[in-house]
Scaffold this motif. Structure first.
Motif, short mmCIF file in Angstrom:
data_model
loop_
_atom_site.label_atom_id
_atom_site.label_comp_id
_atom_site.label_asym_id
_atom_site.label_seq_id
_atom_site.Cartn_x
_atom_site.Cartn_y
_atom_site.Cartn_z
N SER A 1 -7.07 4.10 -5.11
CA SER A 1 -5.68 4.53 -5.29
C SER A 1 -5.23 4.32 -6.74
O SER A 1 -4.54 5.17 -7.31
CB SER A 1 -4.76 3.76 -4.35
OG SER A 1 -5.05 4.05 -3.00
N ALA B 1 2.26 0.32 -8.51
CA ALA B 1 1.62 0.03 -7.23
C ALA B 1 0.39 -0.86 -7.43
O ALA B 1 0.10 -1.73 -6.61
CB ALA B 1 1.22 1.32 -6.53
N PHE C 1 1.61 3.29 -3.13
CA PHE C 1 0.66 4.35 -3.44
C PHE C 1 0.86 5.56 -2.54
O PHE C 1 0.87 6.70 -2.99
CB PHE C 1 -0.78 3.86 -3.26
CG PHE C 1 -1.29 2.97 -4.34
CD1 PHE C 1 -1.42 3.43 -5.64
CD2 PHE C 1 -1.70 1.67 -4.05
CE1 PHE C 1 -1.93 2.60 -6.64
CE2 PHE C 1 -2.22 0.85 -5.03
CZ PHE C 1 -2.33 1.31 -6.34
N GLN D 1 2.41 9.97 -3.09
CA GLN D 1 1.36 10.97 -2.91
C GLN D 1 1.72 11.97 -1.81
O GLN D 1 1.58 13.19 -1.98
CB GLN D 1 0.03 10.29 -2.57
CG GLN D 1 -1.11 11.25 -2.33
CD GLN D 1 -2.38 10.54 -1.89
OE1 GLN D 1 -2.51 9.31 -2.03
NE2 GLN D 1 -3.33 11.28 -1.36
N HIS E 1 -4.26 7.81 -8.80
CA HIS E 1 -2.93 8.06 -9.34
C HIS E 1 -2.95 8.12 -10.87
O HIS E 1 -2.18 8.87 -11.48
CB HIS E 1 -1.95 7.00 -8.85
CG HIS E 1 -1.47 7.24 -7.46
ND1 HIS E 1 -0.37 8.01 -7.16
CD2 HIS E 1 -1.94 6.81 -6.26
CE1 HIS E 1 -0.18 8.06 -5.86
NE2 HIS E 1 -1.13 7.33 -5.29
N SER F 1 0.43 4.39 -10.63
CA SER F 1 -0.80 3.59 -10.63
C SER F 1 -0.54 2.17 -11.13
O SER F 1 -1.04 1.20 -10.54
CB SER F 1 -1.85 4.26 -11.52
OG SER F 1 -3.03 3.49 -11.58
N TRP G 1 0.83 -1.21 0.00
CA TRP G 1 0.00 0.00 0.00
C TRP G 1 0.86 1.25 0.00
O TRP G 1 0.49 2.27 -0.61
CB TRP G 1 -0.93 -0.02 1.22
CG TRP G 1 -1.58 1.29 1.53
CD1 TRP G 1 -2.44 2.00 0.73
CD2 TRP G 1 -1.42 2.05 2.73
NE1 TRP G 1 -2.83 3.16 1.37
CE2 TRP G 1 -2.22 3.22 2.59
CE3 TRP G 1 -0.70 1.86 3.91
CZ2 TRP G 1 -2.32 4.19 3.59
CZ3 TRP G 1 -0.79 2.82 4.91
CH2 TRP G 1 -1.58 3.97 4.74
#
Length: 276
Positions: free
Chosen positions: A239, A256, A163, A167, A243, A253, A160
């Motif tokens: 997510s 991940a 992601f 960000q 992304h 995107s 996780w």
């Protein structure tokens, strides 16, 4: 949904239902906060960021309480919250195990140099990650290979962050001293970060899986006990979309999405089979 028979069974059922209802309310708040986040200017997103994490953490604790009982909820707070704070404190002051980084002061109140919201983020995702590990290692009860559950759960948690970290770095909440080498197409975050996440995740999953015991509901993934399984899949799906289409990072995107998808997609199948 059922609980074990015996004295007080009706009261326990009522308690489970009440806790599950609270968990679902906070789960709905998570989704709402994240939708509002996507409609808010970048400089005004701190409230929805914190609100989403707090609501998710409350939902996870209530889910643990409804699904496994008080011991599990207390263990989650201690292991994920306390352990997360310890890991982040050591990390921000020594560079171990994640690499050298610092918080920029944008996430509000800090405790020993770590934003108070950060341990809550460990709490919020640690619990659904454990459920993923238990669900995908399909053998029941104590017969499930311990380290296989731990490994799958740790991957569910650590993946996780592929992601999350780009960000948060892009939003300016923390910065890395040495952001390279990193994953292909995932700039600004070193490989040491993911190695550190995997290490901490293994320790957390081992402690939680060993300590929570058996569920007090008839099926471990019963959604009537709480939203944690769905929140894990929501986090994955939202997510991937965010992304690719919202943050303008399609490579993140993809990378991940593949890494977290190794567990998220089989988990979606397991959850569907549990409720068909």
């Amino acid at each position: 949904m059922s609980v074990d028979a015996g004295p007080g069974t009706s009261a326990r059922r009522g308690g489970v239902r009440a806790l599950a209802a609270v968990a679902w309310v906070f789960g709905a708040l998570v989704v709402l906060a994240q939708i509002v986040y996507s409609m808010t200017d970048p400089d005004e997103r701190i409230f929805t960021t914190v609100a989403s994490v707090v609501a998710f953490a409350v939902a996870s604790v209530c889910d643990a309480l409804a699904r496994f009982g008080p011991r599990a909820a207390a263990l989650l707070v201690a292991v994920a919250g306390g352990g997360g704070l310890l890991a982040e404190t050591i990390g921000v002051h020594t560079g171990f195990p994640f690499g050298e980084y610092r918080y920029t002061g944008t996430l509000g109140l800090e405790v020993v140099g770590v934003p108070a919201v950060v341990p809550l983020a460990w709490v919020m995702m640690c619990w659904p990650a454990l459920l993923v590990g238990r669900a995908l290692v399909a053998r029941s009860g104590v017969d499930r290979p311990f380290w296989l559950v731990v490994g799958v759960g740790a991957w569910a948690l650590a993946s996780w962050d592929v992601f999350l970290d780009p960000q948060m770095v892009d939003a300016g909440h923390w910065v890395w001293t040495h952001p390279t080498p990193g994953l292909p197409g995932v700039g600004g975050v070193p490989l040491t970060n993911y190695a550190g996440w995997l290490l901490v995740a293994v320790l957390m999953m081992a402690a939680l899986h060993r300590g929570v015991g058996q569920p007090r509901v008839s099926r471990e993934l019963d959604l009537r006990a709480g939203p944690a399984p769905m929140l894990y899949l929501w986090t994955y799906g939202s997510s991937v979309w965010a992304h690719a289409a919202f943050f303008g990072r399609p490579v993140v995107s993809l990378v991940a999405g593949v890494l977290m998808g190794l567990v998220a997609l089989p988990f979606a199948v397991a959850l569907w089979r549990a409720h068909r």
